[in-house]
Structure formats: C-alpha cells, structure tokens
Design a protein around this motif. Sequence first.
Motif, PDB file in Angstrom:
ATOM      1  N   TYR A  50       0.808  -1.207   0.000  1.00 36.15           N
ATOM      2  CA  TYR A  50       0.000   0.000   0.000  1.00 36.15           C
ATOM      3  C   TYR A  50       0.847   1.265   0.000  1.00 36.15           C
ATOM      4  N   ASN A 106     -10.012  -0.447  -6.134  1.00 38.14           N
ATOM      5  CA  ASN A 106     -10.290  -0.097  -4.746  1.00 38.14           C
ATOM      6  C   ASN A 106     -10.873   1.320  -4.648  1.00 38.14           C
ATOM      7  N   THR A 124     -11.147   3.284  -1.282  1.00 38.02           N
ATOM      8  CA  THR A 124      -9.946   3.613  -0.522  1.00 38.02           C
ATOM      9  C   THR A 124      -9.346   4.940  -0.968  1.00 38.02           C
ATOM     10  N   LEU A 141      -7.841  -6.232  10.956  1.00 36.05           N
ATOM     11  CA  LEU A 141      -7.511  -6.661   9.604  1.00 36.05           C
ATOM     12  C   LEU A 141      -6.430  -7.742   9.653  1.00 36.05           C
ATOM     13  N   ASN A 160      -5.264   1.644   6.611  1.00 34.94           N
ATOM     14  CA  ASN A 160      -6.023   2.099   5.457  1.00 34.94           C
ATOM     15  C   ASN A 160      -7.373   1.382   5.378  1.00 34.94           C
ATOM     16  N   CYS A 161      -8.367   2.105   4.908  1.00 39.23           N
ATOM     17  CA  CYS A 161      -9.683   1.499   4.728  1.00 39.23           C
ATOM     18  C   CYS A 161      -9.664   0.530   3.547  1.00 39.23           C
ATOM     19  N   SER A 162     -10.751  -0.183   3.364  1.00 40.16           N
ATOM     20  CA  SER A 162     -10.878  -1.119   2.250  1.00 40.16           C
ATOM     21  C   SER A 162     -12.294  -1.032   1.710  1.00 40.16           C
ATOM     22  N   ASN A 163     -12.568  -1.837   0.710  1.00 41.04           N
ATOM     23  CA  ASN A 163     -13.932  -1.844   0.183  1.00 41.04           C
ATOM     24  C   ASN A 163     -14.929  -2.374   1.206  1.00 41.04           C
ATOM     25  N   ASP A 164     -14.437  -3.146   2.186  1.00 44.68           N
ATOM     26  CA  ASP A 164     -15.300  -3.691   3.235  1.00 44.68           C
ATOM     27  C   ASP A 164     -15.329  -2.811   4.477  1.00 44.68           C
ATOM     28  N   ARG A 165     -14.258  -2.050   4.712  1.00 47.28           N
ATOM     29  CA  ARG A 165     -14.149  -1.198   5.901  1.00 47.28           C
ATOM     30  C   ARG A 165     -13.994   0.244   5.446  1.00 47.28           C
ATOM     31  N   ASN A 225      -8.166   7.112   4.734  1.00 46.48           N
ATOM     32  CA  ASN A 225      -7.846   7.020   3.317  1.00 46.48           C
ATOM     33  C   ASN A 225      -6.383   7.373   3.136  1.00 46.48           C
TER      34      ASN A 225
END
Length: 299
Positions: free
Chosen positions: A18, A31, A34, A131, A232-237, A293
């Motif tokens: 990342y 993503n 994000t 995570l 970092n955030c994700s598509n789920d978080r 982000n």
Amino acid sequence: MPGRLLRGLWQRWRRYKYRFVPWIALNLNHNPRTIRYVPEESKDKVISDEDVLGTLLKLFQALFINDFHKQSDILTMLPETVKSKYHDLLSVQHPRVKLLEYRHQQQNIFKPEEILYKTLGFSVARATSSLISAGKGVFVTRGLVPKGAVVSMYPGTVYQKYEPIFFQSIGNPFIFRCLDGVLIDGNDKGISKVVYRSCNGRDQLGPLKMSDSTWLTSEICNPLAVGQYVNNCSNDRAANVCYQEFDVPAVFPIELKQYLPNIAYSCDKQSPLRCVILVALRDIKQGEELFSNYYTIVS
C-alpha cells in the motif's frame, strides 16, 4: 526453510504494497472506496484550523496541569502572565491549594489516556488490528468520538521537499506525504528514531522541550500521538477518519510545545511546524477501529 522465507516475504509485501507507488497506480480502479477525492487543496479541511488549535490547546493544557508536579523548572522561565493563568486554573480545580504547594500535595495523577477521556470524552490506543496481517491498529477504547473531532495526530520528523530522507525511507511504511510535498516520518524505530531524538535534543531550551519524544516509547505523554498506526480502509471497511494538515501558529504557548509529537528536520525556523491530525468523519463508538484514506486525489 525456503517455504517459511517465502511466506515471510509475502506477509511483508501484503503490508508494504500500500506504500509502493507502482502497485497503487495499477490498483486504484479496483479499490474505489480507498480513495479520497478533494476538488482543490484549499478544501482539504474537514474542520477549521481554529477548531484544531482549540482542541490541542484544551488537551495539552489539561496534560500540563496533570503533570504540574514535574513543571517547576519550566514555570521559573515563564512570564508572570503565564504563571497567573495556571494559578487561576488551579484555583478553579483545587481552590484550597496554592500554586507553589500544588506539586507537593498532588496525590492522584491521572494517566494521559484518562486525561484525554476527561477532556475530550474519548480515549484511543494501539492494539492488534482487526484486519488480517495488518499488524497494529488504533481503536477507540473508551467513550464516543463525535463527528468532526480531532481523534489522533501523526507524529514524526517533518522534512521539506528538498531535505534528505533517502536512508530513512528504505523499508519504511510510515512516511506521510502532505499535499505540498512535505514529508513526515512516523517510524518509531531505526534511523528514523535516532534522527527524531537528535532533533528533539537540538531544539531543547534548558528545561523547555519544543516537542514530545515519548511517542517513541511505550509511555506516551500525548495520547493522541498514535496516528501512524491507523490502517487504510478497504472496500469492506469504509474510512471513519481522514487526514488534515495543520501548521502550528507562532503564538502557540511555549510551555505546551512539549506535547507536540512533531519536529522539523532542519533548524530553519522560517516555515511553521507542520502537523497532521486525523478527524472523525462520523461518530465512532467504543471498540471501533480507526480507518483512514491513505490516498487523496486533488483535482
């Protein structure tokens, strides 16, 4: 043996990718959640600088009062107007105790995270991330973080665009790049740690510290100085906090600078000290992990 080595390299890559620019460029489209889009640099502020300053002063002042038994050497160097300000604050909190007697009679000294909770209504701390393979994360351990609150700070040495950071950057996932190219090295180990301690000692004026170095240890004086461990955030978080840049004004009280977890690499005092704070994008409840982000795109 080769299998264990490969698994170790794969785990390190999963954490480091990342921060690897070519990988980021190739995977942005996969993503979308994000990425944080900002129409222009001037609009990259969720709350005003005045609100940020007010929050930091409120917390740092409470920490200073809590540490008052350690501040006698600093008080001797401050003007009478500043001393009288703390005398008035102590008179409100401890009406029967005189200023000079306070350090001898102070019995119950609160931990920094308790001062954070008493002052802002919440506390945060590092813990194992929710995570997989993400290492450490930052959680709300107590209370409720309201939307728009300063929830954390990104500590570290501040580098201007032209200053050397090559050796510190090798294998370092904690370098934060500001919108104007200023870099903050939030690594609490290795060369980065040595550089920060060196700059911290360089700028100290007698008992007056110009920055906080306790974020490099397990005993943190400023409980907000854990922002480098926010994942970092994700598509789920989805992200529940975002980064915001803040330049420390020249009028910042000198006795409270000991709680600022940032210091300039150069001793050139022409530019204000850059700090990066994290602001809550929504109400965040106790037990929730903070997600940000990492990538902001300015149109």
